[in-house]
Design an enzyme around this catalytic site. Structure first.
Site, PDB file in Angstrom:
ATOM      1  CD  GLU A 120     -15.195  25.335  52.589  1.00 38.37           C
ATOM      2  OE1 GLU A 120     -14.142  25.455  51.936  1.00 38.37           O
ATOM      3  OE2 GLU A 120     -15.230  25.136  53.800  1.00 38.37           O
ATOM      4  CB  THR A 168      -8.615  18.960  56.636  1.00 32.97           C
ATOM      5  OG1 THR A 168      -8.226  20.342  56.649  1.00 32.97           O
ATOM      6  CG2 THR A 168      -9.999  18.848  57.246  1.00 32.97           C
TER       7      THR A 168
END
Ligand code: HSE
Length: 291
Positions: A120, A168
């Protein structure tokens, strides 16, 4: 050759910023893996045009590297990127579980959470486990730097995804630097209530425990129509409503018989603000599965 399904996730659930996560029954990424000399990646499905296929830039490439498990990897995206539903985490989770199996690496599911979290980092800059933990383990998870706690749950949910983009980076930029003691007391109370609700599979406690007066109000400003959508869901019987992950998806906890009406009310409320949206009627469910 293996086919692996890894679910979307909602990580935060209001009061559990960067700690709580839940696996959603749907949507999900479906990933096909085949051993190869070198890793190659093909991406199709929701938002695939925005996802790099270069293994150095894709979260699954990093996972293949970490497991020393080169493969041809075909990702069918069910989870759109930048949705707040753990899109990159679903692919990382599928790759970690699938390549571990394909190459017989023998890692436990908990160890695979750390490996997928490193994957990630390729897309988000930092290794965080709050989405990969529920995508791999299923149920409700509490991710801390020193490990993950998990409990199965099956709370009915509606995840409503509007056709707007919230990065984000922007959603993290508006998070306050600190909070007052009074706010901390409220957030701890909510988080503890939510955790007990998950352990008891109680939608009322889970909904109450989603309340968060710190991160969620700051992020709500980035989602056109958030307040109206939240209100519409609550009026239709939702026990709690909050932003899913960094947004823009909005998630509602509820009881099964109310789910359909809540889904319709949330979509209608977004549409009243000229925002197209779709709602997934789902529930907290299982983690990554091998087919
Ligand atoms: N917990 C993270 C956030 C998830 O809310 O920013 C982002 O993927």
């Amino acid at each position: 050759m293996l086919i692996v399904r890894a679910p979307a996730t909602s990580a935060n659930l209001g009061s559990g910023f960067d700690v709580f996560g839940a696996a959603l029954g749907r949507p999900a990424d479906v990933v096909r893996l085949e051993r190869a000399e070198r890793t190659s990646i093909r991406v199709t499905g929701a938002g695939s045009q925005y996802i790099p296929e270069d293994p150095d830039e894709n979260t699954v490439g990093a996972v293949a590297e970490a497991l020393d498990a080169p493969a041809h990897i075909e990702i069918d995206k069910g989870v759109r990127p930048a949705s707040g539903l753990g899109s990159s985490a679903a692919s990382a989770a599928a790759a970690a579980v699938g390549l571990n199996e394909l190459y017989g690496r023998g890692y436990s599911r908990e160890e695979l959470v750390s490996i997928a979290a490193e994957g990630e980092a390729v897309v988000s800059g930092t290794a965080h486990a709050d989405n990969v933990a529920p995508s791999i383990l299923g149920g409700f998870t509490v991710a801390r730097a020193d490990g993950v706690a998990q409990v199965d749950a099956s709370i009915p949910l509606v995840a409503c995804l509007p056709e707007i983009v919230v990065s984000t980076r922007d959603a993290r930029a508006v998070v306050p630097d600190g909070m007052r003691m009074e706010q901390l007391v409220d957030v701890v109370g909510s988080a503890a209530t939510l955790a007990i609700g998950m352990a008891r599979d109680d939608p009322a406690l889970v909904g109450t425990g989603m309340a968060d007066g710190v991160v969620t109000p700051a992020r709500a400003e980035l989602i056109a129509g958030y307040d109206a959508v939240r209100e519409a869901a609550l009026e239709s019987g939702a026990t709690g409503v909050t932003i899913s992950g960094a947004g823009p998806a909005v998630i509602a906890a509820c009881r099964e018989p109310d789910r359909r009406e809540i889904a319709g009310a949330m979509v209608d409320a977004f549409e009243a603000e000229d925002v197209d949206a779709r709602a997934y009627q789902t529930r907290i469910g299982e983690g990554t599965t091998i087919h």
